[in-house]
Design an enzyme around this catalytic site. Structure first.
Site, PDB file in Angstrom:
ATOM      1  N   THR A  84    -110.496 -32.674  93.145  1.00 38.53           N
ATOM      2  CA  THR A  84    -109.526 -34.061  93.760  1.00 38.53           C
ATOM      3  C   THR A  84    -108.317 -34.222  93.331  1.00 38.53           C
ATOM      4  O   THR A  84    -107.377 -34.709  94.066  1.00 38.53           O
ATOM      5  CB  THR A  84    -110.528 -35.171  94.060  1.00 38.53           C
ATOM      6  OG1 THR A  84    -111.732 -34.782  94.719  1.00 38.53           O
ATOM      7  CG2 THR A  84    -109.875 -36.187  94.759  1.00 38.53           C
ATOM      8  N   ASP A 124    -120.602 -30.011  91.213  1.00 39.32           N
ATOM      9  CA  ASP A 124    -119.412 -29.218  90.645  1.00 39.32           C
ATOM     10  C   ASP A 124    -120.023 -27.847  90.170  1.00 39.32           C
ATOM     11  O   ASP A 124    -119.264 -26.843  90.400  1.00 39.32           O
ATOM     12  CB  ASP A 124    -118.707 -29.789  89.378  1.00 39.32           C
ATOM     13  CG  ASP A 124    -118.103 -31.291  89.618  1.00 39.32           C
ATOM     14  OD1 ASP A 124    -117.440 -31.483  90.546  1.00 39.32           O
ATOM     15  OD2 ASP A 124    -118.378 -31.918  88.560  1.00 39.32           O
ATOM     16  N   ASP A 160    -119.985 -30.767  96.980  1.00 35.01           N
ATOM     17  CA  ASP A 160    -118.655 -31.314  96.530  1.00 35.01           C
ATOM     18  C   ASP A 160    -117.844 -30.984  97.652  1.00 35.01           C
ATOM     19  O   ASP A 160    -117.484 -29.844  97.970  1.00 35.01           O
ATOM     20  CB  ASP A 160    -118.162 -30.626  95.202  1.00 35.01           C
ATOM     21  CG  ASP A 160    -117.140 -31.461  94.583  1.00 35.01           C
ATOM     22  OD1 ASP A 160    -116.583 -32.100  95.416  1.00 35.01           O
ATOM     23  OD2 ASP A 160    -116.891 -31.255  93.317  1.00 35.01           O
ATOM     24  N   ILE A 204    -114.575 -32.037  98.123  1.00 40.62           N
ATOM     25  CA  ILE A 204    -113.245 -31.413  97.474  1.00 40.62           C
ATOM     26  C   ILE A 204    -113.498 -31.258  95.901  1.00 40.62           C
ATOM     27  O   ILE A 204    -113.791 -32.299  95.233  1.00 40.62           O
ATOM     28  CB  ILE A 204    -112.220 -32.412  97.811  1.00 40.62           C
ATOM     29  CG1 ILE A 204    -112.030 -32.534  99.320  1.00 40.62           C
ATOM     30  CG2 ILE A 204    -110.914 -31.768  97.253  1.00 40.62           C
ATOM     31  CD1 ILE A 204    -110.595 -33.272  99.693  1.00 40.62           C
ATOM     32  N   ASP A 205    -113.680 -30.102  95.350  1.00 44.21           N
ATOM     33  CA  ASP A 205    -113.800 -30.029  93.989  1.00 44.21           C
ATOM     34  C   ASP A 205    -112.418 -29.606  93.479  1.00 44.21           C
ATOM     35  O   ASP A 205    -111.720 -28.680  93.829  1.00 44.21           O
ATOM     36  CB  ASP A 205    -114.788 -28.808  93.904  1.00 44.21           C
ATOM     37  CG  ASP A 205    -114.972 -28.808  92.195  1.00 44.21           C
ATOM     38  OD1 ASP A 205    -115.402 -29.684  91.693  1.00 44.21           O
ATOM     39  OD2 ASP A 205    -114.645 -27.614  91.633  1.00 44.21           O
ATOM     40  N   GLU A 243    -121.238 -35.579  96.423  1.00 43.87           N
ATOM     41  CA  GLU A 243    -120.532 -36.501  95.389  1.00 43.87           C
ATOM     42  C   GLU A 243    -120.202 -37.815  96.137  1.00 43.87           C
ATOM     43  O   GLU A 243    -120.399 -38.972  95.365  1.00 43.87           O
ATOM     44  CB  GLU A 243    -119.172 -35.766  95.178  1.00 43.87           C
ATOM     45  CG  GLU A 243    -118.442 -36.453  94.242  1.00 43.87           C
ATOM     46  CD  GLU A 243    -117.095 -35.810  93.532  1.00 43.87           C
ATOM     47  OE1 GLU A 243    -117.006 -34.558  94.160  1.00 43.87           O
ATOM     48  OE2 GLU A 243    -116.590 -36.331  92.768  1.00 43.87           O
TER      49      GLU A 243
HETATM   50  C1  LIP Z   1    -113.663 -32.160  89.225  1.00 41.42           C
HETATM   51  C2  LIP Z   1    -113.730 -30.856  88.507  1.00 41.42           C
HETATM   52  C3  LIP Z   1    -112.938 -30.754  87.506  1.00 41.42           C
HETATM   53  C4  LIP Z   1    -113.664 -31.377  86.190  1.00 41.42           C
HETATM   54  C5  LIP Z   1    -113.694 -32.826  86.509  1.00 41.42           C
HETATM   55  C6  LIP Z   1    -114.370 -33.210  87.971  1.00 41.42           C
HETATM   56  P1  LIP Z   1    -113.967 -33.324  91.597  1.00 41.42           P
HETATM   57  O1  LIP Z   1    -114.473 -32.296  90.225  1.00 41.42           O
HETATM   58  O2  LIP Z   1    -114.282 -29.856  89.255  1.00 41.42           O
HETATM   59  O3  LIP Z   1    -112.820 -29.091  86.849  1.00 41.42           O
HETATM   60  O4  LIP Z   1    -112.983 -31.093  85.037  1.00 41.42           O
HETATM   61  O5  LIP Z   1    -114.561 -33.296  85.697  1.00 41.42           O
HETATM   62  O6  LIP Z   1    -115.660 -33.273  88.052  1.00 41.42           O
HETATM   63  O7  LIP Z   1    -113.990 -34.753  90.971  1.00 41.42           O
HETATM   64  O8  LIP Z   1    -112.680 -32.896  91.693  1.00 41.42           O
HETATM   65  O9  LIP Z   1    -114.970 -33.045  92.612  1.00 41.42           O
END
Ligand code: LIP
Length: 278
Positions: free
Chosen positions: A95, A220, A90, A92-93, A70
């Site tokens: 963030t 993601d 990813d 930190i999924d 990412e």
């Molecule tokens: C996020 C996701 C979240 C989604 C956002 C975003 P990030 O990932 O996991 O559920 O709604 O669109 O992609 O940006 O925190 O890695």
């Protein structure tokens, strides 16, 4: 899976746990927030450091492999899936959850060969739950096998989706009317957790029956996708056709019947693809 993929998966578990530890440590300190593509597309130094740690550790062991990460993509790296063994990361999924210390934050890694996901690891690092799956071998949470609920009836289902900022008011209206149509079928409800990877693991472990979203990215979805299918669930495009990792949209459900029923209700809006310039 050849032996070498097993070695990759074992290494992935080690590096994912290390990354999760780094995320937990960072939560004890001040978090400074930067913006990426929009006022609500957040990134922190921790996202970047965790991705750098993961990629350098994997590169040392597997120098010929490819990466889609990412934060590397945000910095200009290509987001093209080839047949080469590819780690889709990813760091930190969730963030936004991380920034607010809302306790659902995951490190997510999917490993694809010939564009097919061979294994996935999702570490929900505040809950200390490590989800793992590899092709044909089942899905696990902290070593215990998990299964989807098997629910087929949408009126008895609890669903997940995510609510996000939409610049375009037409897209916003579509997102809201999709939710309205699903809620008024009726269903048992919709929840939002804030991490796509954890959402998929919640479907895989039977805590919810389905999850859908338009506008997420391959990083993601890559780790969680195989966890759901190995737990007996399905993953399809929002129009019910075969899932495409680069399409930025998905429905994942505990049964094909439920996924197809949700697909009937979801109206798409354009979100581009991960492998083309948008
Ligand atoms: C996020 C996701 C979240 C989604 C956002 C975003 P990030 O990932 O996991 O559920 O709604 O669109 O992609 O940006 O925190 O890695």
């Amino acid at each position: 899976m050849t032996d070498s993929w097993k070695e990759c998966m074992d290494h992935c578990i080690v590096v994912t746990r290390e990354a999760g530890k780094m995320v937990r440590e960072a939560l004890k300190c001040d978090i400074s927030v930067m913006l990426k593509s929009s006022p609500v597309d957040l990134v922190t130094e921790t996202d970047q450091k965790v991705e750098a740690l993961i990629i350098s550790s994997i590169k040392q062991k597997f120098p010929n492999h490819s990466f889609i990460g990412e934060e590397s993509v945000a910095a200009g790296a290509p987001s093209i899936l080839t047949d080469n063994p590819t780690w889709i990361i990813d760091p930190i999924d969730g963030t936004t959850n991380f920034v607010h210390r809302f306790p659902f934050v995951a490190v997510s890694i999917g490993f694809a060969v010939n564009k097919e996901i061979e294994f996935g690891i999702v570490y929900s690092c505040i809950e200390d739950k490590l989800y793992s799956a590899r092709k044909g071998k089942g899905a696990f949470c902290n070593g215990v096998q998990i299964r989807v609920s098997g629910q087929k009836d949408i009126t008895k289902s609890l669903l997940l989706t995510e609510l996000g900022y939409k610049k375009d008011s037409e897209h916003f209206q579509t997102m809201m009317s999709n939710m309205q149509r699903i809620l008024t079928i009726p269903t048992h409800g919709i929840r939002c957790v804030g991490s796509a990877a954890i959402n998929m693991c919640l479907v895989a472990s039977g805590a919810v029956d389905a999850y859908y979203q338009i506008g997420i990215h391959c990083w993601d979805m890559a780790g969680g996708a195989i966890i759901v299918t190995e737990a007996g669930g399905v993953i399809v495009d929002i129009d019910g056709r075969p899932f495409d990792l680069m399409s930025r949209r998905l429905i994942t459900a505990s049964s094909k019947a439920l996924a197809d029923r949700i697909a009937v209700e979801i109206q798409p809006f354009p979100c581009g693809r991960d492998d083309t310039e948008n």
